[in-house]
Motif scaffolding. Sequence first.
Motif, short mmCIF file in Angstrom:
data_model
loop_
_atom_site.label_atom_id
_atom_site.label_comp_id
_atom_site.label_asym_id
_atom_site.label_seq_id
_atom_site.Cartn_x
_atom_site.Cartn_y
_atom_site.Cartn_z
N SER A 29 37.23 -24.61 -9.05
CA SER A 29 36.19 -25.16 -8.17
C SER A 29 36.70 -26.41 -7.45
CB SER A 29 34.95 -25.50 -8.99
OG SER A 29 34.00 -26.16 -8.16
N PRO A 30 36.54 -26.46 -6.12
CA PRO A 30 36.95 -27.66 -5.37
C PRO A 30 35.91 -28.78 -5.44
CG PRO A 30 36.10 -26.00 -3.87
CD PRO A 30 36.08 -25.38 -5.24
N ARG A 31 34.75 -28.50 -6.03
CA ARG A 31 33.71 -29.51 -6.10
C ARG A 31 34.06 -30.58 -7.12
NH1 ARG A 31 28.94 -25.09 -6.32
NH2 ARG A 31 28.89 -24.59 -4.10
N PHE A 32 33.61 -31.80 -6.82
CA PHE A 32 33.83 -32.88 -7.79
C PHE A 32 32.76 -32.81 -8.87
CE2 PHE A 32 32.70 -37.11 -9.37
CZ PHE A 32 33.90 -37.41 -10.02
N ILE A 33 33.22 -32.59 -10.08
CA ILE A 33 32.33 -32.60 -11.24
C ILE A 33 32.93 -33.57 -12.25
CG2 ILE A 33 31.26 -31.22 -13.07
CD1 ILE A 33 31.71 -28.74 -11.31
N PRO A 34 32.21 -34.61 -12.63
CA PRO A 34 32.75 -35.59 -13.58
C PRO A 34 33.30 -34.91 -14.83
CG PRO A 34 30.66 -36.35 -12.71
CD PRO A 34 30.83 -34.94 -12.22
N LYS A 41 29.78 -29.44 -21.00
CA LYS A 41 29.43 -28.03 -20.76
C LYS A 41 30.33 -27.11 -21.57
CE LYS A 41 26.33 -28.89 -17.53
NZ LYS A 41 24.88 -28.77 -17.80
N LEU A 42 31.64 -27.40 -21.58
CA LEU A 42 32.58 -26.54 -22.29
C LEU A 42 32.32 -26.54 -23.79
CD1 LEU A 42 35.95 -27.26 -20.41
CD2 LEU A 42 34.58 -25.18 -20.32
N ILE A 43 32.05 -27.71 -24.34
CA ILE A 43 31.78 -27.79 -25.78
C ILE A 43 30.49 -27.05 -26.12
CG2 ILE A 43 31.16 -29.35 -27.68
CD1 ILE A 43 33.08 -31.41 -26.40
N SER A 44 29.45 -27.25 -25.31
CA SER A 44 28.17 -26.57 -25.54
C SER A 44 28.34 -25.06 -25.47
CB SER A 44 27.13 -27.03 -24.52
OG SER A 44 26.88 -28.40 -24.62
N LEU A 45 29.07 -24.60 -24.45
CA LEU A 45 29.24 -23.16 -24.27
C LEU A 45 30.17 -22.57 -25.33
CD1 LEU A 45 29.43 -23.11 -20.39
CD2 LEU A 45 27.61 -22.17 -21.82
N LEU A 46 31.16 -23.33 -25.76
CA LEU A 46 32.02 -22.87 -26.84
C LEU A 46 31.21 -22.61 -28.10
CD1 LEU A 46 34.92 -22.39 -27.97
CD2 LEU A 46 34.93 -24.81 -28.60
N ILE A 47 30.30 -23.53 -28.39
CA ILE A 47 29.46 -23.38 -29.58
C ILE A 47 28.51 -22.20 -29.44
CG2 ILE A 47 27.60 -24.47 -30.92
CD1 ILE A 47 28.98 -27.18 -30.27
N LEU A 48 27.88 -22.08 -28.26
CA LEU A 48 26.84 -21.06 -28.07
C LEU A 48 27.39 -19.66 -27.81
CD1 LEU A 48 24.28 -23.09 -25.93
CD2 LEU A 48 23.98 -22.30 -28.29
N THR A 49 28.56 -19.56 -27.17
CA THR A 49 29.07 -18.22 -26.82
C THR A 49 30.12 -17.69 -27.78
OG1 THR A 49 30.82 -19.06 -25.35
CG2 THR A 49 28.65 -18.66 -24.37
N ILE A 50 30.72 -18.56 -28.60
CA ILE A 50 31.76 -18.09 -29.52
C ILE A 50 31.41 -18.43 -30.98
CG2 ILE A 50 34.18 -18.30 -30.20
CD1 ILE A 50 34.89 -18.69 -27.28
#
Length: 201
Positions: A29-34, A41-50
């Motif tokens: 993604s070329p968008r600026f995301i802090p 987001k990655l930690i939350s999704l790692l916990i919820l999806t794996i």
Amino acid sequence: MNQLLKGISFIFHPILMPMLGVVFYFSKSPRFIPIEIIRAKLISLLILTIVLPILLYYLLKSIGKVKSIYLNSTQERILPLFLNGCIAVLILNRVLPATEIIELYYFFVGILISTMACLILAILKFKASIHMIGISGVTMFYIALSIHFSININGTLALMFILIGAIATSRLHLKAHTNIELLIGFFIGLLPQLILVNYWL
């Protein structure tokens, strides 16, 4: 040969597909995301999806509701698919609302639709390939992102199509699915992502 094909089925298990889509999005993604938001987001999704699905699998296995991580029978699939649908709803409401990252929001809407379609088929005693649902959905998301962000990811897409062929071959060779179950699974994964492109592309 059997061990190689089993390895392909295990390494590219459908449980990993949502995270592959999310990591790819943040990397391209070329968008600026802090970075703090990306990490959260990655930690939350790692916990919820794996992590959570794995824990739920062992819980279901301990009470005799499932026998294998591959969910070989339609009866075994019903409860895990329902729980995965609930997890997808939780992600859409708490982790990736439409007001934040719209591409990932609709990616998970597509995952929810595919999961519910697979659940309905399982209730009707049809065993669509969850492996094909996962890999085809992520591949379609990659294609949409390449158009959306005008980026050249031909190498990645070529690899994804090779993986689709390898996974389909492994599932057939292991007699886990028939041709029609693989084909239906492919379209259950691909079509929701393709249709939802109209809302964010």
